[in-house]
Structures are given as C-alpha cells and as structure tokens.
Design a protein around this motif. Structure first.
Motif, short mmCIF file in Angstrom:
data_model
loop_
_atom_site.label_atom_id
_atom_site.label_comp_id
_atom_site.label_asym_id
_atom_site.label_seq_id
_atom_site.Cartn_x
_atom_site.Cartn_y
_atom_site.Cartn_z
N CYS A 15 44.40 50.14 43.39
CA CYS A 15 44.95 49.33 42.31
C CYS A 15 46.36 48.88 42.67
O CYS A 15 47.20 49.71 43.01
CB CYS A 15 44.97 50.16 41.02
N VAL A 17 49.70 46.45 41.44
CA VAL A 17 50.34 45.71 40.35
C VAL A 17 51.65 45.12 40.87
O VAL A 17 52.51 45.85 41.35
CB VAL A 17 50.64 46.62 39.13
N ILE A 96 46.48 43.10 40.25
CA ILE A 96 47.08 42.47 39.08
C ILE A 96 48.28 41.63 39.53
O ILE A 96 49.32 42.16 39.91
CB ILE A 96 47.57 43.51 38.05
N ASN A 98 51.11 39.95 38.43
CA ASN A 98 51.95 39.88 37.23
C ASN A 98 53.34 39.30 37.51
O ASN A 98 53.96 38.74 36.61
CB ASN A 98 52.08 41.29 36.63
N VAL A 151 43.27 39.88 38.75
CA VAL A 151 43.81 39.45 37.45
C VAL A 151 45.06 38.61 37.68
O VAL A 151 45.95 38.99 38.45
CB VAL A 151 44.15 40.67 36.56
N ILE A 153 48.17 37.18 35.52
CA ILE A 153 48.84 37.21 34.23
C ILE A 153 49.30 35.80 33.92
O ILE A 153 50.17 35.25 34.57
CB ILE A 153 50.01 38.22 34.20
#
Length: 259
Positions: A15, A17, A96, A98, A151, A153
């Motif tokens: 994972c 981020v 992610i 972001n 993902v 954002i």
C-alpha cells in the motif's frame, strides 16, 4: 522500507500513499494501516520530512521524504517503489495518488503568463502522478490472481470551473481523464477517482483567505462559518468503505456526497 502488517483483513498488500504527511493523506494512512494484514507494507511519501517521519513511526510504516515536483524527488520515490514492489510475495497493490497543491489562487486566468510557474505546477500535480503510477504498475506486474487498485484523489474542480482556480481545476480534470484512460487500457486494474468533498484542512484555509475571486472567497468563508467543511477522517472513512466494497465501475469519479 519494510514494515510488518497488523491483524487487518488485507494480507500481502503493498500500500502506497502520496502526500501522506498532513490533511487527507494523513487521515487516510491512519485508517489504512489497521486494514493491512500479515505480509503487508505501508509506504508513505510526502515532502514534509519531519511530519512524515512522525506519522511513519506512529503507524510503524516505511516512508520516503520526496518532493514529487522535482526530478530528484521523483527519482527517489520511483526507486523506492521499484525496490518495494519487486517482492513477489505481495498479492495486492493499492496506490493512492493524493499529493497535490492549489497553486497561486490569488491569480486570475489572465495573470497566469509565466510558463515556468505553470509547468512547475503541472509537473507536480499531473506528471508526477502519471510517472509514479506507471512505475508502480510496471514494477508490480500483472501477477495471476493478484489485485491492483489505483486511486486518484480528485475534486469537484475536475468537473466544475472555479474562478481563480484555473491551474487546480485543469490539473484535476486532466488527472481524472488520465486515470479513465488507464482504466480502459488495463481492464484487469481497479481505478477510482475519489472527490473527498470540502475538507477542513490547511488547503481550505488557503482557499478562504487567498482566492483572488471575491465571491469564491466569501463562499468558502461561509462554508467554514456554517460548519459545512468535512473532517478529513470522515471523508477518508468513506473512501475506505468504497475500497472495501470494491463495487465501483473502474475509472469512475465518485464524490463524497454520492456515498
């Protein structure tokens, strides 16, 4: 950059981020960490080395301080991703994207004539997300039986024009389309653009104090005064719910208020 997973349901997950040191990214990292089960790794990227280091210690995760708007920062982040994702024991990739910035929102469209300023903004807000995502996907590869979720954002600004926010709106719209293309090219991937809503963060403070357009500035001030701003952890929880249910159409733009 290795770290042990907790007792969570997502085992063997890599994972990642970006923009994890504050605001929405920080809240999301805190929620994701307990979801990661045995054999998982949480890797946090951000520019703010001290804040990132504190969060990494708290979550017992790996971290890479890197300014994704610079070539050196991108090299460091890309190298860390390749090193992490070459491990064939991972059964899941969750990336992610972001990291992002507002740009100089005191300026109107006609004030934006400095090519270097514009290129620097888009390099950080569009190019870095494209480079990091492609690097991660190539490093992880298409492993049989493995899942890969990316993902982005996003924002309402990807869909609607905000005066004084030409750079931000353009970048968010470009990122949405970029990830829609990825979803079409790679049907085996899960791709989601999530708009977290008007968050009560440092970015929102900038919005209501620095926005050049008076009407927009007053609108943001009213939202804050009337308690309409959303706590980052509340919005992050909704994204986590979307990822757990995993029923969104790949490439979809889902807003906080849609859920």
């Amino acid at each position: 950059i290795r770290s042990g997973g907790g007792p969570g349901p997502w085992a063997g997950t890599a994972c990642v981020v970006t923009g994890a040191s504050r605001g929405f990214g920080r809240s999301l990292a805190r929620l994701l960490a307990p979801q990661l089960g045995p054999g998982s790794v949480l890797l946090l990227l951000a520019r703010s080395e001290d804040a990132l280091g504190e969060l990494a210690s708290e979550l017992r995760s790996g971290c890479v301080p890197a300014d994704l708007g610079s070539e050196e920062g991108m090299r460091r982040a890309s190298a860390a991703l390749r090193e992490l994702l070459q491990d064939s024991s991972f059964g899941r990739l969750l990336l992610i994207n972001n990291a992002g910035s507002l740009g100089d929102i005191s300026k109107s469209f006609q004030d934006l004539s400095d090519l270097q300023e514009i290129n620097t903004y888009f390099s950080f807000n569009i190019s870095s997300a494209l480079c990091l995502t492609s690097t991660a996907l190539r490093a992880f590869g298409a492993r049989p039986g493995c899942s890969r979720t990316v993902v982005n954002i996003s924002s309402l600004c990807a869909r609607e024009p905000f005066p004084s926010w030409a750079l931000y709106c353009a970048a968010k719209a470009a990122r949405d389309m970029m990830f829609r293309v990825l979803a079409v090219e790679e049907p085996g991937l899960r791709v989601l653009s999530y708009a977290p809503g008007p968050l009560d963060t440092d970015m929102q403070l900038l919005a209501r104090t620095r926005t050049g357009d008076l009407g927009m500035r007053q609108k943001f001030q009213r939202m804050q005064e009337q308690g309409q701003l959303i706590n980052s952890s509340v919005s992050a929880q909704k994204l986590l719910q979307l990822l757990q249910e995993d029923s969104f159409p790949s490439g979809a733009h889902v807003d906080f208020y849609d859920i």
